[in-house]
Motif scaffolding. Structure first.
Motif, PDB file in Angstrom:
ATOM      1  N   LEU A 237       0.830  -1.214   0.000  1.00  0.00           N
ATOM      2  CA  LEU A 237       0.000   0.000   0.000  1.00  0.00           C
ATOM      3  C   LEU A 237       0.861   1.259   0.000  1.00  0.00           C
ATOM      4  O   LEU A 237       0.539   2.248  -0.670  1.00  0.00           O
ATOM      5  CB  LEU A 237      -0.934   0.001   1.211  1.00  0.00           C
ATOM      6  CG  LEU A 237      -2.058  -1.034   1.210  1.00  0.00           C
ATOM      7  CD1 LEU A 237      -2.850  -0.959   2.510  1.00  0.00           C
ATOM      8  CD2 LEU A 237      -2.989  -0.834   0.016  1.00  0.00           C
ATOM      9  N   LEU A 238       1.976   1.219   0.750  1.00  0.00           N
ATOM     10  CA  LEU A 238       2.847   2.386   0.822  1.00  0.00           C
ATOM     11  C   LEU A 238       3.598   2.627  -0.479  1.00  0.00           C
ATOM     12  O   LEU A 238       4.097   3.733  -0.711  1.00  0.00           O
ATOM     13  CB  LEU A 238       3.855   2.207   1.968  1.00  0.00           C
ATOM     14  CG  LEU A 238       3.311   2.379   3.382  1.00  0.00           C
ATOM     15  CD1 LEU A 238       4.349   1.949   4.401  1.00  0.00           C
ATOM     16  CD2 LEU A 238       2.883   3.814   3.625  1.00  0.00           C
ATOM     17  N   SER A 239       3.706   1.603  -1.326  1.00  0.00           N
ATOM     18  CA  SER A 239       4.429   1.768  -2.584  1.00  0.00           C
ATOM     19  C   SER A 239       3.668   2.662  -3.563  1.00  0.00           C
ATOM     20  O   SER A 239       4.257   3.193  -4.509  1.00  0.00           O
ATOM     21  CB  SER A 239       4.692   0.401  -3.228  1.00  0.00           C
ATOM     22  OG  SER A 239       3.475  -0.238  -3.603  1.00  0.00           O
ATOM     23  N   PHE A 240       2.359   2.830  -3.338  1.00  0.00           N
ATOM     24  CA  PHE A 240       1.563   3.717  -4.187  1.00  0.00           C
ATOM     25  C   PHE A 240       1.540   5.115  -3.574  1.00  0.00           C
ATOM     26  O   PHE A 240       1.245   5.260  -2.384  1.00  0.00           O
ATOM     27  CB  PHE A 240       0.123   3.214  -4.312  1.00  0.00           C
ATOM     28  CG  PHE A 240      -0.026   1.945  -5.099  1.00  0.00           C
ATOM     29  CD1 PHE A 240      -0.204   1.982  -6.474  1.00  0.00           C
ATOM     30  CD2 PHE A 240       0.000   0.718  -4.464  1.00  0.00           C
ATOM     31  CE1 PHE A 240      -0.347   0.821  -7.198  1.00  0.00           C
ATOM     32  CE2 PHE A 240      -0.147  -0.457  -5.179  1.00  0.00           C
ATOM     33  CZ  PHE A 240      -0.314  -0.403  -6.556  1.00  0.00           C
TER      34      PHE A 240
ATOM     35  N   THR B  47      -5.663   5.195   1.681  1.00  0.00           N
ATOM     36  CA  THR B  47      -4.282   5.651   1.493  1.00  0.00           C
ATOM     37  C   THR B  47      -3.575   5.901   2.822  1.00  0.00           C
ATOM     38  O   THR B  47      -2.336   5.895   2.872  1.00  0.00           O
ATOM     39  CB  THR B  47      -4.251   6.948   0.673  1.00  0.00           C
ATOM     40  OG1 THR B  47      -4.897   8.000   1.403  1.00  0.00           O
ATOM     41  CG2 THR B  47      -4.949   6.767  -0.657  1.00  0.00           C
ATOM     42  N   ALA B  48      -4.345   6.135   3.899  1.00  0.00           N
ATOM     43  CA  ALA B  48      -3.737   6.479   5.190  1.00  0.00           C
ATOM     44  C   ALA B  48      -3.643   5.294   6.144  1.00  0.00           C
ATOM     45  O   ALA B  48      -3.043   5.418   7.216  1.00  0.00           O
ATOM     46  CB  ALA B  48      -4.531   7.604   5.856  1.00  0.00           C
ATOM     47  N   ILE B  49      -4.208   4.140   5.804  1.00  0.00           N
ATOM     48  CA  ILE B  49      -4.190   2.995   6.708  1.00  0.00           C
ATOM     49  C   ILE B  49      -2.766   2.513   6.970  1.00  0.00           C
ATOM     50  O   ILE B  49      -2.367   2.275   8.116  1.00  0.00           O
ATOM     51  CB  ILE B  49      -5.067   1.859   6.151  1.00  0.00           C
ATOM     52  CG1 ILE B  49      -6.543   2.207   6.327  1.00  0.00           C
ATOM     53  CG2 ILE B  49      -4.766   0.537   6.864  1.00  0.00           C
ATOM     54  CD1 ILE B  49      -7.484   1.165   5.751  1.00  0.00           C
TER      55      ILE B  49
ATOM     56  N   ARG C 116       1.950   1.488  10.549  1.00  0.00           N
ATOM     57  CA  ARG C 116       3.383   1.569  10.834  1.00  0.00           C
ATOM     58  C   ARG C 116       3.658   2.349  12.122  1.00  0.00           C
ATOM     59  O   ARG C 116       4.456   1.928  12.953  1.00  0.00           O
ATOM     60  CB  ARG C 116       4.093   2.253   9.661  1.00  0.00           C
ATOM     61  CG  ARG C 116       4.325   1.372   8.449  1.00  0.00           C
ATOM     62  CD  ARG C 116       5.410   0.366   8.722  1.00  0.00           C
ATOM     63  NE  ARG C 116       5.765  -0.398   7.546  1.00  0.00           N
ATOM     64  CZ  ARG C 116       6.641  -1.393   7.567  1.00  0.00           C
ATOM     65  NH1 ARG C 116       7.225  -1.736   8.695  1.00  0.00           N
ATOM     66  NH2 ARG C 116       6.916  -2.062   6.472  1.00  0.00           N
ATOM     67  N   ILE C 117       2.999   3.494  12.262  1.00  0.00           N
ATOM     68  CA  ILE C 117       3.268   4.339  13.428  1.00  0.00           C
ATOM     69  C   ILE C 117       2.772   3.697  14.712  1.00  0.00           C
ATOM     70  O   ILE C 117       3.316   3.938  15.793  1.00  0.00           O
ATOM     71  CB  ILE C 117       2.641   5.747  13.238  1.00  0.00           C
ATOM     72  CG1 ILE C 117       3.288   6.770  14.178  1.00  0.00           C
ATOM     73  CG2 ILE C 117       1.140   5.727  13.477  1.00  0.00           C
ATOM     74  CD1 ILE C 117       4.689   7.107  13.835  1.00  0.00           C
ATOM     75  N   ALA C 118       1.737   2.854  14.635  1.00  0.00           N
ATOM     76  CA  ALA C 118       1.229   2.176  15.829  1.00  0.00           C
ATOM     77  C   ALA C 118       2.045   0.934  16.154  1.00  0.00           C
ATOM     78  O   ALA C 118       2.198   0.577  17.326  1.00  0.00           O
ATOM     79  CB  ALA C 118      -0.237   1.797  15.623  1.00  0.00           C
TER      80      ALA C 118
END
Length: 294
Positions: free
Chosen positions: A134-137, A164-166, A171-173
């Motif tokens: 997901l982060l690659s987009f 897009t924000a999931i 990652r931050i959690a």
């Protein structure tokens, strides 16, 4: 002297970390300006029916492309609609989409990250690889793909931006959970027979909540930009509902003859995004112990 000072010291010691962080947050003058801007935007959006001088979708052919005047403080568009009224109502779309999308991303992404980090092992590795995909987009590209597949609609716009924000919230959690699950208070909870859900959401969640909220305020600004970008290319809320991005797209066609059509919605987006970023920076400064030490 010692006896008199003891109650004061005790009172200072009993102040909760949340209150101390909130006091530091308000003590920053830059943050105060940002909060005022956010409140003004929210107030103008909530009370748009009372503040707008005209109906945002009412057309007046005789007043089309009128320059700013007493009757129309920010001018009118090609259909004679009042730009000020449309900006006030368009703020509702930006706030509804960004707040709903980021709130959903915090709950879903935060839960995924916490559970993944707590379980660890192969499950954590698999979940993080999915988040890497997901982060690659780029957020705008992923949002564009989702809206193009589902269709331009308010609900679909929220789904697209939330998706897009999931991954960033996961990652931050996850990162602090990896360290916290080895702490003594978590081990004590396991020894007392607490369920994994209780350990995660009662004992670990309060320790990572500040980081998630800081990330949320910064991603609110990203959500506003993404919504405006999708509306600008025609994949936002359908006309004639006013949106800031849609107003900029309409104004772009008349940028030389009527520059106010694109300039004023652009200023609204600029002020809101700037204010949200400043609020995020203020929250980070107030809650990060390393930055406080500096």
């Amino acid at each position: 002297m010692t006896t008199a000072a003891a109650p004061v010291a005790a009172a200072v010691a009993t102040v909760s970390p949340v209150r101390r962080a909130f006091a530091r947050f308000l003590a920053n003058p830059t943050t105060g300006i940002a909060v005022i801007l956010c409140v003004l935007v929210a107030f103008s959006a909530i009370f748009a029916p009372l503040l707008s001088p005209h109906d945002p979708i009412e057309q007046d052919v005789l007043a089309q492309l009128s320059a700013p005047s007493a009757a129309h403080p920010l001018g009118t568009d090609y259909f004679g609609r009042d730009v000020l009224s449309r900006i006030l109502w368009g703020g509702r779309i930006s706030l509804i989409v960004s707040l709903t999308a980021i709130a959903a991303a915090i709950m879903i992404g935060g839960a995924i990250g916490m559970i993944s980090g707590y379980i660890g092992g192969r499950f954590d590795n698999f979940v993080m690889r999915v988040m890497d995909v997901l982060l690659s987009f780029p957020s705008l590209i992923l949002g564009l793909i989702v809206v193009a597949l589902l269709g331009p609609d308010l609900v679909n716009l929220v789904v697209a931006i939330g998706l897009t924000a999931i991954a960033p919230f996961a990652r931050i959690a996850r990162a602090p959970v990896l360290a916290l699950k080895e702490r003594a208070f978590v081990e004590a909870g396991r020894a007392l027979g607490y369920s994994h859900a209780r350990i995660l959401f009662v004992h670990i969640l309060p320790n990572i909540l500040s980081e998630v909220l800081v990330m949320g305020s910064l991603w609110m600004a990203t959500a506003v930009r993404t919504e405006a970008s999708l509306s600008f290319i025609g994949l936002g809320v359908k006309p004639p509902t006013p949106t800031w991005g849609g107003m900029m797209r309409d104004g772009f066609e008349n940028i030389l003859d009527a520059p106010w059509l694109a300039v004023f919605p652009g200023i609204a987006i600029l002020l809101l995004v700037l204010a949200l970023n400043m609020v995020g920076d203020g929250l980070r400064d107030a809650t990060d112990p390393k930055l406080r030490a500096e």
